[in-house]
Design a protein around this motif. Structure first.
Motif, PDB file in Angstrom:
ATOM      1  N   TRP A  65       0.822  -1.207   0.000  1.00 56.77           N
ATOM      2  CA  TRP A  65       0.000   0.000   0.000  1.00 56.77           C
ATOM      3  C   TRP A  65       0.854   1.255   0.000  1.00 56.77           C
ATOM      4  O   TRP A  65       0.540   2.245  -0.659  1.00 56.77           O
ATOM      5  N   ASP A  66       1.986   1.221   0.698  1.00 64.11           N
ATOM      6  CA  ASP A  66       2.831   2.398   0.850  1.00 64.11           C
ATOM      7  C   ASP A  66       4.220   2.151   0.251  1.00 64.11           C
ATOM      8  O   ASP A  66       4.560   1.048  -0.159  1.00 64.11           O
ATOM      9  N   GLY A  67       5.015   3.207   0.226  1.00 64.00           N
ATOM     10  CA  GLY A  67       6.402   3.076  -0.202  1.00 64.00           C
ATOM     11  C   GLY A  67       6.691   3.638  -1.572  1.00 64.00           C
ATOM     12  O   GLY A  67       7.661   3.227  -2.221  1.00 64.00           O
ATOM     13  N   TYR A  68       5.894   4.602  -2.027  1.00 66.61           N
ATOM     14  CA  TYR A  68       6.074   5.145  -3.372  1.00 66.61           C
ATOM     15  C   TYR A  68       6.690   6.548  -3.371  1.00 66.61           C
ATOM     16  O   TYR A  68       6.635   7.252  -4.364  1.00 66.61           O
ATOM     17  N   ASP A  69       7.281   6.910  -2.252  1.00 66.20           N
ATOM     18  CA  ASP A  69       8.045   8.148  -2.150  1.00 66.20           C
ATOM     19  C   ASP A  69       9.461   7.891  -2.637  1.00 66.20           C
ATOM     20  O   ASP A  69       9.913   6.736  -2.728  1.00 66.20           O
ATOM     21  N   TYR A  70      10.201   8.964  -2.958  1.00 65.59           N
ATOM     22  CA  TYR A  70      11.540   8.788  -3.506  1.00 65.59           C
ATOM     23  C   TYR A  70      12.498   8.111  -2.535  1.00 65.59           C
ATOM     24  O   TYR A  70      13.371   7.333  -2.958  1.00 65.59           O
ATOM     25  N   ASP A  71      12.378   8.369  -1.240  1.00 67.75           N
ATOM     26  CA  ASP A  71      13.287   7.740  -0.296  1.00 67.75           C
ATOM     27  C   ASP A  71      13.147   6.218  -0.343  1.00 67.75           C
ATOM     28  O   ASP A  71      14.142   5.488  -0.410  1.00 67.75           O
ATOM     29  N   THR A  72      11.913   5.732  -0.303  1.00 66.39           N
ATOM     30  CA  THR A  72      11.700   4.283  -0.313  1.00 66.39           C
ATOM     31  C   THR A  72      12.102   3.684  -1.651  1.00 66.39           C
ATOM     32  O   THR A  72      12.733   2.616  -1.703  1.00 66.39           O
ATOM     33  N   THR A 192       0.393  -2.132 -13.256  1.00 67.56           N
ATOM     34  CA  THR A 192       0.721  -1.330 -12.079  1.00 67.56           C
ATOM     35  C   THR A 192      -0.569  -1.063 -11.315  1.00 67.56           C
ATOM     36  O   THR A 192      -1.591  -0.722 -11.914  1.00 67.56           O
ATOM     37  N   SER A 193      -0.543  -1.212 -10.003  1.00 65.63           N
ATOM     38  CA  SER A 193      -1.764  -1.032  -9.226  1.00 65.63           C
ATOM     39  C   SER A 193      -2.222   0.426  -9.271  1.00 65.63           C
ATOM     40  O   SER A 193      -1.392   1.336  -9.407  1.00 65.63           O
ATOM     41  N   PRO A 194      -3.525   0.675  -9.155  1.00 66.47           N
ATOM     42  CA  PRO A 194      -4.006   2.065  -9.132  1.00 66.47           C
ATOM     43  C   PRO A 194      -3.359   2.881  -8.015  1.00 66.47           C
ATOM     44  O   PRO A 194      -3.014   4.048  -8.220  1.00 66.47           O
ATOM     45  N   ARG A 195      -3.197   2.289  -6.854  1.00 63.69           N
ATOM     46  CA  ARG A 195      -2.567   3.004  -5.734  1.00 63.69           C
ATOM     47  C   ARG A 195      -1.126   3.378  -6.075  1.00 63.69           C
ATOM     48  O   ARG A 195      -0.700   4.518  -5.878  1.00 63.69           O
TER      49      ARG A 195
END
Length: 277
Positions: A65-72, A192-195
């Motif tokens: 669900w999460d982790g789509y920021d540049y750091d991750t 690719t998932s919508p989220r």
């Protein structure tokens, strides 16, 4: 299929072809590593070790669900380079992949990386701001979110022409590649998932990378098409090259955002020459 487990437990699919100096390819916001249909076999067949991987949320990788920021995303790249113990690597960042590579360098350093290629990159900053007055209207992100939420298949289909031609509407002269190829590449984005799609677009659209782009110290090749609508040429290509001290800009006149397909032979030759020089 080979996978690695990232530091937060997300499993990432990767391919590792050939032998020689490692070249790691990172792609556009929603397509997975199969977008490198023309580049990966070419580079591996010309004496290089070519590594591609599916970004989290895409293709054959896990869909958290999460982790789509540049750091991750940069940490995912670091985990891949560590997993394969790559040295003297060349990073090739395409579109948002360029932002990931720049964040990797600012976050993890240059111990494993010796060169950088930024192709149709969204760096250094897309969003309209007082000190970026010709940036893109924030309302565009709302439009993307709405399109993904309501009918992303129709939205992706409508992107075919701007993505490959740089023009918003169908051209009587047709696409610069076959309709079958264009359709297959666009349809990859449905894996690719919508989220993930929404959040990766939010990351690339809203992140100001001017300072970290200027801090890049490795030799860098910037390749950008003048008809790019996804990462507008004047906003991205020349500005990225101007910020990076040891960089060179190659301008593809008339090329749109999908130049990895429409200008595949030229891109292959330019990347090979850069890696081997």
């Amino acid at each position: 299929m080979p996978h690695l487990t990232a530091r937060d437990g997300t499993r990432l699919h990767y391919s590792d072809w050939g032998a020689g100096r490692p070249v790691v390819l990172l792609g556009v916001a929603m397509a997975d590593s199969r977008m490198w249909e023309f580049q990966a076999p070419f580079l591996a067949g010309n004496g290089l070790r070519c590594i591609t991987y599916d970004r989290r949320g895409s293709g054959r990788s896990d869909v958290p669900w999460d982790g789509y920021d540049y750091d991750t995303l940069a940490d995912d790249l670091a985990d891949l380079l560590d997993h394969l113990d790559l040295r003297d690597a060349v990073l090739v960042g395409y579109a948002v992949g360029g932002g990931e590579c720049v964040r990797y360098l600012s976050r993890h350093g240059t111990d494993r990386v010796s060169k950088l290629a930024l192709v149709a990159s969204t760096t250094p900053f897309l969003l309209n701001a007082p000190d970026n007055p010709d940036g893109l209207d924030p309302a565009l992100l709302d439009q993307v979110e709405q399109a993904i939420r309501t009918d992303r298949a129709a939205w992706l289909d409508a992107l075919t022409w701007p993505f490959f031609t740089g023009r918003p509407d169908p051209d009587p002269q047709g696409l610069p590649i076959s309709g079958q190829l264009a359709g297959w590449l666009i349809n990859l984005c449905l894996d690719t998932s919508p989220r993930a799609g929404t959040e990766v677009y939010r990351t690339l659209f809203t992140t100001d990378q001017r300072a970290e782009t200027a801090a890049v110290t490795v030799p860098t090749l910037v390749i950008h098409g003048t008809a790019d609508l996804g990462a507008p040429y004047a906003l991205c290509g020349p500005r990225t090259a101007e910020l990076i001290p040891d960089s060179r800009l190659l301008t593809y006149e008339g090329a749109a955002h999908g130049l990895f397909a429409t200008h595949a032979e030229r891109l292959n030759a330019d990347l090979l020459a850069f890696v081997k020089e």
